[in-house]
Scaffold this motif. Structure first.
Motif, mmCIF file in Angstrom:
data_model
loop_
_atom_site.group_PDB
_atom_site.id
_atom_site.type_symbol
_atom_site.label_atom_id
_atom_site.label_comp_id
_atom_site.label_asym_id
_atom_site.label_seq_id
_atom_site.Cartn_x
_atom_site.Cartn_y
_atom_site.Cartn_z
ATOM 1 N N LYS A 150 0.845 -1.203 0.000
ATOM 2 C CA LYS A 150 0.000 0.000 0.000
ATOM 3 C C LYS A 150 0.873 1.243 0.000
ATOM 4 N N CYS A 151 0.417 2.282 -0.695
ATOM 5 C CA CYS A 151 1.150 3.544 -0.677
ATOM 6 C C CYS A 151 0.991 4.215 0.691
ATOM 7 N N THR A 152 2.070 4.871 1.144
ATOM 8 C CA THR A 152 2.032 5.538 2.447
ATOM 9 C C THR A 152 1.541 6.977 2.364
ATOM 10 N N MET A 197 -2.383 11.165 0.107
ATOM 11 C CA MET A 197 -3.014 11.657 -1.117
ATOM 12 C C MET A 197 -3.284 10.530 -2.114
ATOM 13 N N CYS A 198 -2.793 9.356 -1.828
ATOM 14 C CA CYS A 198 -2.753 8.291 -2.849
ATOM 15 C C CYS A 198 -3.387 7.032 -2.274
ATOM 16 N N ASN A 199 -4.213 6.355 -3.087
ATOM 17 C CA ASN A 199 -4.822 5.121 -2.566
ATOM 18 C C ASN A 199 -4.327 3.877 -3.302
ATOM 19 N N TYR A 200 -3.082 3.970 -3.823
ATOM 20 C CA TYR A 200 -2.525 2.821 -4.560
ATOM 21 C C TYR A 200 -2.408 1.590 -3.650
ATOM 22 N N ILE A 201 -2.884 0.467 -4.177
ATOM 23 C CA ILE A 201 -2.789 -0.795 -3.430
ATOM 24 C C ILE A 201 -2.566 -1.925 -4.442
ATOM 25 N N GLN A 223 8.747 1.404 -3.940
ATOM 26 C CA GLN A 223 8.242 2.731 -4.299
ATOM 27 C C GLN A 223 6.851 2.641 -4.924
ATOM 28 N N CYS A 224 6.030 3.671 -4.678
ATOM 29 C CA CYS A 224 4.697 3.703 -5.283
ATOM 30 C C CYS A 224 4.801 4.135 -6.749
ATOM 31 N N PRO A 225 4.327 3.298 -7.674
ATOM 32 C CA PRO A 225 4.424 3.644 -9.102
ATOM 33 C C PRO A 225 3.520 4.810 -9.498
ATOM 34 N N VAL A 226 2.392 4.973 -8.807
ATOM 35 C CA VAL A 226 1.459 6.058 -9.158
ATOM 36 C C VAL A 226 2.051 7.401 -8.755
ATOM 37 N N CYS A 227 2.578 7.489 -7.522
ATOM 38 C CA CYS A 227 3.212 8.734 -7.075
ATOM 39 C C CYS A 227 4.413 9.055 -7.959
ATOM 40 N N LYS A 228 5.166 8.029 -8.307
ATOM 41 C CA LYS A 228 6.355 8.217 -9.134
ATOM 42 C C LYS A 228 5.989 8.841 -10.481
ATOM 43 N N GLN A 287 7.922 11.094 -4.708
ATOM 44 C CA GLN A 287 8.424 9.808 -4.239
ATOM 45 C C GLN A 287 7.676 9.410 -2.966
ATOM 46 N N SER A 288 6.994 8.272 -3.007
ATOM 47 C CA SER A 288 6.351 7.747 -1.793
ATOM 48 C C SER A 288 6.742 6.284 -1.659
ATOM 49 N N ILE A 289 7.038 5.881 -0.441
ATOM 50 C CA ILE A 289 7.347 4.459 -0.263
ATOM 51 C C ILE A 289 6.057 3.687 -0.030
HETATM 52 ZN ZN LIG Z 1 1.254 6.547 -4.123
#
Ligand SMILES: [Zn+2]
Length: 299
Positions: free
Chosen positions: A130-132, A135-139, A184-189, A194-196
């Motif tokens: 899961k993104c930390t 702002m992001c709900n990537y899972i 790393q979160c691909p969506v934030c990237k 950069q979000s772990i």
């Molecule tokens: Zn993210």
């Protein structure tokens, strides 16, 4: 196994249309996975419970990721057992309305071929990321990659390989890791930040996932009718949330079958419609569920 108990249970099983399985750590023990609090609850002299918190991750995500990377390797080294396979078969029967609620994070039910539409991992999974970022709900589900990043290579070993034969083997040292070396979160990237990522498990102090709980509620209160049977597997039926599901099924007139190496007599005695099967759930489930699922082969 008591023949009369088995006969009564199977008679009810054959006419059950809606079934719930509630799974705990006991099912994974015969796959070779210790329970979380087993082995004194230590990893490299760290208390595992201290590492399974949002605070620990906030303070040192690299340390917590090394711990979870080790847990991912341990879970991947284990194989789903015949109990997991029996539930997977039940989950794929077209005529039975069935869900599994598992408290295990080891991913063994997912890997056993269980229908993903009716599997609820209410404590999350070691293989969910899961993104930390708030702002992001990537899972991401069922990511079985090991190691997750080059820096996490080597985390499969708790001890130094060179010291394994000696009487007091040395722990392989915990590495200092930069955020850039962690998943790393691909969506934030892709949006330039950069979000772990973090392990998608429910840590101490966090709430259980709302969406999964709501979907389980929908199943328990469905217009299709009451739940006929709840299978309580490798877990005590007396601890939350297990006890609440058991109570709700009983209130609807459903019956309860408990599968565990240790069954408290007070859970069964004098209770109508509660059956106890004492022993290894991995061995019991293929036998008792056989009228619905047929033979379960050795994995
Ligand atoms: Zn993210």
């Amino acid at each position: 196994m008591n023949k009369q108990t088995l006969a009564e249970f199977q008679e009810h099983l054959k006419k059950s249309r809606r079934i719930v399985a509630l799974v705990g750590a006991g099912l994974s023990v015969s796959s070779g996975l210790p329970t979380f609090r087993g082995a004194e609850g230590l990893w490299k002299n760290f208390n595992m419970i201290d590492l399974a918190t949002p605070d620990a991750f906030y303070i040192d995500p690299g340390l917590v990721w090394q711990f979870y990377s080790w847990r991912r390797y341990s879970a991947l080294a284990a194989k789903p057992n015949r109990g997991h396979l029996a539930l997977a078969k039940l989950s794929n029967l077209p005529q039975t309305n069935f869900i599994t609620i598992t408290q295990n994070v080891d991913g063994l039910s997912a890997r056993s071929g269980h229908n993903s539409d009716n599997l609820y991992e209410i404590h999350g999974s070691l293989f969910t990321l899961k993104c930390t970022s708030f702002m992001c709900n990537y899972i991401e589900y069922n990511n079985f990659k090991a190691p997750l990043t080059p820096a996490l290579r080597g985390t499969e070993h708790e001890f130094l390989k060179s010291s394994l034969d000696s009487e007091s083997p040395e722990f392989s040292p915990v590495k200092q890791m930069k955020d850039s070396e962690l998943p790393q979160c691909p969506v934030c990237k892709s949006s330039g930040t950069q979000s772990i990522l973090r392990p998608g498990v429910v840590w101490f102090g966090e709430s259980l996932p709302m969406q999964e709980l709501n979907e389980i509620d929908d199943f328990l209160e469905s217009e299709e009718g009451p739940v006929d049977l709840i299978l309580v597997i490798g877990t005590s039926g007396t601890v939350y949330p297990a006890n609440s599901y058991v109570d709700r099924v009983r209130l609807q007139g459903g019956k309860v079958a408990i599968f565990n190496t240790d069954i408290d007599e007070s859970e069964i005695e004098g209770k109508d419609g509660v059956w106890g099967f004492k022993g290894d759930a991995a061995e019991l489930l293929p036998v008792v569920l056989e009228p619905l699922i047929g033979e379960v082969k050795q994995p």
